[in-house]
Design an enzyme around this catalytic site. Structure first.
Site, PDB file in Angstrom:
ATOM      1  N   GLY A 114       0.809  -1.221   0.000  1.00 55.03           N
ATOM      2  CA  GLY A 114       0.000   0.000   0.000  1.00 55.03           C
ATOM      3  C   GLY A 114       0.842   1.270   0.000  1.00 55.03           C
ATOM      4  N   GLU A 140       4.044  -6.973 -10.760  1.00 53.89           N
ATOM      5  CA  GLU A 140       4.352  -5.555 -10.936  1.00 53.89           C
ATOM      6  C   GLU A 140       5.814  -5.378 -11.350  1.00 53.89           C
ATOM      7  OE1 GLU A 140       1.197  -3.365  -7.961  1.00 53.89           O
ATOM      8  OE2 GLU A 140       3.226  -3.646  -7.189  1.00 53.89           O
ATOM      9  N   ARG A 189      -3.711 -11.556  -5.749  1.00 54.07           N
ATOM     10  CA  ARG A 189      -5.143 -11.289  -5.583  1.00 54.07           C
ATOM     11  C   ARG A 189      -5.646 -10.595  -6.842  1.00 54.07           C
ATOM     12  NH1 ARG A 189      -4.382  -5.657  -4.876  1.00 54.07           N
ATOM     13  NH2 ARG A 189      -2.459  -5.250  -3.767  1.00 54.07           N
TER      14      ARG A 189
HETATM   15  P1  ADP Z   1      -3.675  -2.273  -6.036  1.00 48.60           P
HETATM   16  O1  ADP Z   1      -2.215  -2.678  -5.965  1.00 48.60           O
HETATM   17  O2  ADP Z   1      -4.638  -3.415  -6.144  1.00 48.60           O
HETATM   18  O3  ADP Z   1      -3.934  -1.234  -7.019  1.00 48.60           O
HETATM   19  P2  ADP Z   1      -3.135  -0.636  -3.775  1.00 48.60           P
HETATM   20  O4  ADP Z   1      -1.705  -0.815  -4.085  1.00 48.60           O
HETATM   21  O5  ADP Z   1      -3.727   0.741  -3.797  1.00 48.60           O
HETATM   22  O6  ADP Z   1      -4.036  -1.623  -4.665  1.00 48.60           O
HETATM   23  O7  ADP Z   1      -3.406  -1.182  -2.333  1.00 48.60           O
HETATM   24  C1  ADP Z   1      -3.157  -2.503  -2.075  1.00 48.60           C
HETATM   25  C2  ADP Z   1      -4.357  -3.156  -1.466  1.00 48.60           C
HETATM   26  O8  ADP Z   1      -4.301  -3.078  -0.067  1.00 48.60           O
HETATM   27  C3  ADP Z   1      -5.642  -2.549  -1.889  1.00 48.60           C
HETATM   28  O9  ADP Z   1      -6.527  -3.599  -2.030  1.00 48.60           O
HETATM   29  C4  ADP Z   1      -6.057  -1.694  -0.727  1.00 48.60           C
HETATM   30  O10 ADP Z   1      -7.463  -1.616  -0.616  1.00 48.60           O
HETATM   31  C5  ADP Z   1      -5.485  -2.476   0.408  1.00 48.60           C
HETATM   32  N1  ADP Z   1      -5.076  -1.635   1.478  1.00 48.60           N
HETATM   33  C6  ADP Z   1      -4.272  -0.563   1.421  1.00 48.60           C
HETATM   34  N2  ADP Z   1      -4.110  -0.027   2.623  1.00 48.60           N
HETATM   35  C7  ADP Z   1      -4.842  -0.793   3.478  1.00 48.60           C
HETATM   36  C8  ADP Z   1      -5.097  -0.762   4.890  1.00 48.60           C
HETATM   37  N3  ADP Z   1      -4.572   0.168   5.673  1.00 48.60           N
HETATM   38  N4  ADP Z   1      -5.901  -1.703   5.417  1.00 48.60           N
HETATM   39  C9  ADP Z   1      -6.453  -2.637   4.629  1.00 48.60           C
HETATM   40  N5  ADP Z   1      -6.249  -2.726   3.307  1.00 48.60           N
HETATM   41  C10 ADP Z   1      -5.459  -1.805   2.737  1.00 48.60           C
HETATM   42  P1  ADP Z   2       3.787  -1.694  -2.522  1.00 44.97           P
HETATM   43  O1  ADP Z   2       3.824  -3.075  -1.943  1.00 44.97           O
HETATM   44  O2  ADP Z   2       3.600  -0.670  -1.486  1.00 44.97           O
HETATM   45  O3  ADP Z   2       2.833  -1.628  -3.664  1.00 44.97           O
HETATM   46  P2  ADP Z   2       5.915  -1.625  -4.498  1.00 44.97           P
HETATM   47  O4  ADP Z   2       7.204  -2.332  -4.318  1.00 44.97           O
HETATM   48  O5  ADP Z   2       4.938  -2.253  -5.413  1.00 44.97           O
HETATM   49  O6  ADP Z   2       5.266  -1.424  -3.063  1.00 44.97           O
HETATM   50  O7  ADP Z   2       6.200  -0.131  -4.960  1.00 44.97           O
HETATM   51  C1  ADP Z   2       5.185   0.841  -4.978  1.00 44.97           C
HETATM   52  C2  ADP Z   2       5.578   2.026  -5.848  1.00 44.97           C
HETATM   53  O8  ADP Z   2       6.825   2.600  -5.413  1.00 44.97           O
HETATM   54  C3  ADP Z   2       5.847   1.676  -7.289  1.00 44.97           C
HETATM   55  O9  ADP Z   2       4.669   1.624  -8.061  1.00 44.97           O
HETATM   56  C4  ADP Z   2       6.771   2.822  -7.713  1.00 44.97           C
HETATM   57  O10 ADP Z   2       6.049   3.985  -7.942  1.00 44.97           O
HETATM   58  C5  ADP Z   2       7.620   3.046  -6.497  1.00 44.97           C
HETATM   59  N1  ADP Z   2       8.875   2.247  -6.546  1.00 44.97           N
HETATM   60  C6  ADP Z   2       9.025   0.990  -6.114  1.00 44.97           C
HETATM   61  N2  ADP Z   2      10.281   0.555  -6.320  1.00 44.97           N
HETATM   62  C7  ADP Z   2      10.957   1.554  -6.918  1.00 44.97           C
HETATM   63  C8  ADP Z   2      12.305   1.740  -7.369  1.00 44.97           C
HETATM   64  N3  ADP Z   2      13.229   0.784  -7.242  1.00 44.97           N
HETATM   65  N4  ADP Z   2      12.640   2.917  -7.937  1.00 44.97           N
HETATM   66  C9  ADP Z   2      11.742   3.920  -8.038  1.00 44.97           C
HETATM   67  N5  ADP Z   2      10.468   3.813  -7.625  1.00 44.97           N
HETATM   68  C10 ADP Z   2      10.051   2.655  -7.066  1.00 44.97           C
HETATM   69 MG    MG Z   3       2.916  -2.659  -5.377  1.00 47.15          MG
END
Ligand code: ADP
Ligand code: ADP
Ligand code: MG
Length: 701
Positions: free
Chosen positions: A164, A275, A326
Site C-alpha cells: 500500500g 508488478e 489477488r
Molecule cells: P492495487 O495494488 O490493487 O492497485 P493498492 O496498491 O492501492 O491496490 O493497495 C493494495 C491493497 O491493499 C488494496 O486492495 C487496498 O485496498 C489495500 N489496502 C491498502 N491499505 C490498506 C489498509 N490500511 N488496510 C487494509 N487494506 C489496505
Molecule cells: P507496494 O507493496 O507498497 O505496492 P511496491 O514495491 O509495489 O510497493 O512499490 C510501490 C511504488 O513505489 C511503485 O509503483 C513505484 O512507484 C515506487 N517504486 C518501487 N520501487 C521503486 C524503485 N526501485 N525505484 C523507483 N520507484 C520505485
Molecule cells: Mg505494489
C-alpha cells in the site's frame, strides 16, 4: 460451478464480485460490521451475516467468524476481494481446513510472494529480471549501508513486508542512509510487525507497468496483457490504463512471459498481478522529446536479453518489483480491453475448470482508463474525508459493447463514509477506440460525477487527466509532483460563472415556490424604470457582490463584482433535466447546482466549485435579533405588518412585508417572542437599517 459463495469484503469490490456471481446464478453471502449495517454490499447480496465491530480487526479480519458464517449459510467458497484477508496465507489455509474453497492462489503461493525479499530470491532463480539491489537475510546495518554504497545512490529502502505504498524511504546520499534505515524499520515494525528491509536502486522517472496473469489448477497460464499504473501519489495509484502507451508487441510478450514465469515458479492459481518497474530509455521512441536524463547502470546482465523475443530490443528495461496475489483494484481496465470478466475467470478456476481462453485467443481491443474516486482532500495532502454523500450523482453507464463508461461503486446517495475503512468510494472506467477517445470520455464522465457532502478527488482527477504530461502519455511516477502547479489549489470555475449559476438557481427556486419570479411582476414596471436586486456571496474566501437588473423587454442583466474586476452582461438561463442551461459573460454552459444550507455546489463541464449566497434578509434578521431589533435590510417602503403590538410569534412567522427595488420581501421572526412595538406604519419609506419593530425574544427554556 459453485451454488453459493461468501464475499469476505465490503465496498465496491464486494459489490463487484456479487454482480458477476448474480449473472452466473451463484448465490452470495455478505458479511458486515456494525458500521456497514446498511451498506450497499449487504443490500446487493442474497444473504448477510453480521460479524462484529466497525474496526477491521473486529470484523473483516476476523477469519474465524467469516469461516463460521460460510459454514452456517452453506457457502462453498470464499472470495476475499482485495485488501483485508486477500493475501493472508493463514486464512487461505483455514478455508481449506474447513472444507471451503478459497477463491485465490494456494497458501504456499501467497507465502512465497508475501515478502518482497524472499519473493525476489525466488524470482532470481526463475530468471525474472530484478532491480539491482540487495534482498538478503542479513540485516546488519553496516552491511546494509555497504550494499547501498555498492548499488549507488539514490537507493530505495523497502520494508520486505510492506504494501500500500508504506514502508519505503528514498535515500539520496550515503550520509542519509543510517537515519532513513532507522525510520523505515520503525514504520515497518509498526505497520507490518516485521522490520526486515531490502534495498533497491532508485529508478529515475520510472513507469509502473504490471501484467495480469491467470493460472488454473491444471497448470495452464496466460497473461492478460499490461496495465500502466505510473500516475501515483505517495506511491499509490491514481489513474490506471491499458494498454501501456508506447508498449511494443515485443516488449509486451517479454513482460508477459516473465510474469507467467513468475507465476509458474510459485505454482500460482487464479488471478495475480506481477508488478514491474520500468526504466525509460533516452532513445525511447515511445516518448519523443523527453529531456535527457542520466541513465541508471543496470549493474547486471541486460534484463531483456533473458526474454529475447524476435531479437528486437525493447524500448524500456523492466524489472520485477513484487507480485500481488489477488484480484487488483484496477482489474476493470483489463476487462475493458479484453472483453473478459476476471471475476468469472476466478470463480471458474476456483471451481476446478480450465482457463476460459488460451493465450492466442486473447486480444486487446481499444483503450481503457480507470480513475479511483476517493473521499479525500487533494489540497490538504490527500487527507481522507468522512461525512455523508448528500448528493451522489454518477455518469450514466453505457455497456462496453457500446463502448464507454463503467462505474464500480460501493456506496449510494445518503450513505456515510466512515473513518474505519479505505477512502476509495468508487471507480470510473472508460473505454474508447483510441487513448484520446478514452481520455475525452474520462473527462466527461468525471464532469458528470457530482458528489456533495464531503471532499473528494474528482476535480483533481480531472486536472490530472488534463495535464499535458498525461494527455501526451509522458508517463512516469513523478507526473503528479511535476505537474503540481496546475493540480493543486486550482479554481476551475471563476466567480462570474459561479455567481451566475447561483443567481439563476435562486430565481428558479423562487419561480417554483411562487409560481412566478418577482421580476415577472410587471405591474408598475414601465413607469418606474429598471428593477435592481442585490446579491452577496462568499467565494474562495472573498466577499463579492452582484447586481441583477430586470431590463425592458424582460431581459436580465447581471453585474458581478465591483470596479475593474466587474464582469457584466445579459444573463440567460433555463432549467433542463441535466441542470441549468446558462449563458453569461460570453460563456455558455450547463450547471448543476445543489444547495447545502447556504452553500451552492456548482458543477459545470468546466469544473466544480462552491459559492455561498449570503441571504441578506435572513442575516439582517439574525443580526437584529440579538438586540431584539428587526431592521430593514434595504431602503424601501413598508407594505404591511402581519402582526400588532402584544402578539406572540414563533420563529419563522412573517412579521412584515417590505417593498424594496420593486420587490416584496417578507421579514420573518428570527426566534420565538412577543412583539413589543411597531415603529412604522404601512406606506412609510424607510432607510436601510431602520428599525421596523421591536421584538422581545422569548427566554430559552
Ligand atoms: P492495487 O495494488 O490493487 O492497485 P493498492 O496498491 O492501492 O491496490 O493497495 C493494495 C491493497 O491493499 C488494496 O486492495 C487496498 O485496498 C489495500 N489496502 C491498502 N491499505 C490498506 C489498509 N490500511 N488496510 C487494509 N487494506 C489496505
Ligand atoms: P507496494 O507493496 O507498497 O505496492 P511496491 O514495491 O509495489 O510497493 O512499490 C510501490 C511504488 O513505489 C511503485 O509503483 C513505484 O512507484 C515506487 N517504486 C518501487 N520501487 C521503486 C524503485 N526501485 N525505484 C523507483 N520507484 C520505485
Ligand atoms: Mg505494489
Amino acid at each position: 460451478m459453485f451454488k453459493k459463495i461468501l464475499i469476505a469484503n465490503r465496498g465496491e469490490i464486494a459489490c463487484r464480485v456479487a454482480a458477476t456471481a448474480k449473472r452466473l446464478g451463484v448465490k452470495t453471502v455478505a458479511v458486515y460490521s456494525d458500521a456497514d449495517t446498511g451498506a450497499k454490499h449487504v443490500a446487493v447480496c442474497d444473504e448477510a451475516v453480521h460479524i462484529g465491530g466497525s474496526a477491521p480487526k473486529e470484523s473483516y479480519l476476523r477469519w474465524d467468524r467469516i469461516i463460521e458464517a460460510a459454514k452456517a449459510t452453506g457457502a462453498q467458497a470464499i472470495h476475499p476481494g482485495y485488501g483485508f484477508l486477500s493475501e493472508n496465507e493463514e486464512f487461505a489455509q483455514a478455508c481449506a481446513d474447513a472444507g471451503l474453497v478459497f477463491i485465490g492462489p494456494p497458501p504456499s503461493a501467497i507465502k512465497d510472494m508475501g515478502l518482497k525479499a524472499e519473493s525476489k530470491q525466488l524470482m532470481e532463480k526463475a530468471g525474472v529480471p530484478l532491480v539491482p539491489g540487495y534482498h538478503g537475510a542479513n540485516q546488519d546495518p553496516a552491511l546494509l549501508q555497504a550494499e547501498a554504497d555498492r548499488i549507488g545512490y539514490p537507493v530505495l529502502i523497502k520494508a520486505s513486508a510492506g504494501g500500500g505504498g508504506k514502508g519505503m524511504r528514498a535515500v539520496d546520499k550515503a550520509e542519509d542512509f543510517a537515519a532513513a534505515l532507522d525510520s523505515c524499520k520503525r514504520e515497518a515494525i509498526n505497520s507490518f510487525g516485521d522490520d526486515a528491509v531490502l534495498i533497491e536502486k532508485y529508478v529515475q522517472r520510472p513507469r509502473h507497468i504490471e501484467i495480469q496473469v491467470f493460472g488454473d489448477t491444471l497448470g495452464n497460464y496466460v497473461y492478460l496483457f499490461e496495465r500502466d499504473c505510473s500516475v501515483q501519489r505517495r506511491h499509490q495509484k491514481v489513474l490506471e490504463e491499458a494498454p501501456a502507451p508506447g508498449m511494443t508487441p515485443e516488449m509486451r510478450a517479454q513482460m508477459g512471459l516473465a510474469a507467467v514465469a513468475a507465476a509458474r515458479a510459485v505454482n500460482y492459481v487464479g488471478a495475480g498481478t506481477v508488478e514491474f518497474i520500468v526504466e525509460q530509455r533516452d532513445d525511447s521512441s515511445a516518448a519523443p522529446g523527453r529531456p535527457k536524463q542520466a541513465s541508471v547502470p543496470s549493474g547486471g546482465s541486460e534484463p531483456h536479453e533473458v526474454w529475447g523475443v524476435g531479437g528486437n530490443k525493447p524500448v524500456m528495461n523492466f524489472f520485477f518489483m513484487e507480485m500481488n496475489t489477488r484480484l487488483q483494484v484496477e482489474h476493470p481496465v483489463t476487462e475493458a480491453i479484453t472483453g473478459q470478466d476476471l471475476v468469472e475467470w476466478q470463480l471458474r478456476v476456483a471451481a476446478g475448470e480450465p482457463l476460459p481462453l488460451q493465450q492466442d485467443e486473447l486480444r486487446i481491443t481499444g483503450y481503457a482508463i480507470e480513475a479511483r474516486i476517493c473521499a479525500e482532500n487533494p489540497d490538504n495532502n490527500f487527507l481522507p474525508a468522512t461525512g455523508s454523500l448528500n448528493v451522489y450523482g454518477l455518469p450514466e453507464c453505457v455497456t462496453f459493447e457500446r463502448g464507454a463508461v463503467r462505474v464500480d461503486s460501493g456506496v449510494r446517495q445518503g450513505d456515510a463514509i466512515s473513518p474505519f475503512y479505505d477512502s476509495m468510494v468508487a471507480k470510473l472506467i472508460v473505454h474508447g477506440d483510441t487513448r484520446e477517445q478514452a481520455l475525452a470520455r474520462l473527462d466527461e464522465a468525471l464532469a458528470q460525477t457530482h458528489i456533495v457532502g464531503l471532499a473528494t478527488n474528482v476535480q483533481f482527477l480531472r486536472r490530472v487527466a488534463r495535464t499535458e504530461s498525461f494527455a501526451k502519455a509522458n508517463l512516469d511516477t513523478a507526473l503528479i509532483p511535476r505537474e503540481q502547479a496546475v493540480l493543486f489549489h486550482q479554481e476551475s470555475v471563476g466567480l462570474p460563472l459561479a455567481a451566475a449559476a447561483a443567481v439563476a438557481q435562486t430565481l428558479l427556486r423562487e419561480r417554483a415556490s411562487e409560481g412566478v419570479d418577482p421580476f415577472s411582476r410587471r405591474d408598475g414596471f414601465h413607469t418606474h424604470g429598471v428593477v435592481q436586486r442585490r446579491f452577496e456571496f462568499e467565494f474562495g474566501g472573498e466577499h463579492a457582490k452582484a447586481w441583477l437588473t430586470y431590463e425592458r423587454g424582460g431581459c436580465l442583466h447581471l453585474a458581478v463584482g465591483e470596479g475593474d474586476a466587474a464582469v457584466a452582461g445579459p444573463l440567460v438561463f433555463s432549467a433542463q433535466a441535466e441542470g441549468i442551461e446558462l449563458q453569461f459573460a460570453g460563456q455558455r454552459t450547463r450547471a448543476a447546482v445543489y444547495a447545502q444550507g447556504e452553500v451552492d455546489h456548482v458543477f459545470t463541464p468546466l469544473g466544480a466549485t462552491q459559492i455561498t449566497a449570503i441571504d441578506l434578509l435572513a442575516h439582517a434578521g439574525e443580526a437584529a435579533a440579538e438586540g431584539g431589533r428587526l431592521t430593514a435590510p434595504m431602503p424601501g417602503k413598508v407594505v404591511s405588518f402581519a402582526v400588532k403590538a402584544g402578539d406572540t410569534v414563533t420563529k419563522g412567522q412573517p412579521l412584515a412585508v417590505m417593498e424594496a427595488m420593486k420587490m416584496e420581501h417578507t421579514i420573518a421572526a428570527p426566534a420565538d417572542g412577543v412583539v413589543a412595538e411597531l415603529l412604522y406604519a404601512p406606506g412609510d419609506q424607510v432607510t436601510e437599517g431602520a428599525e421596523l419593530l421591536k421584538l422581545v425574544i422569548a427566554e430559552k427554556a
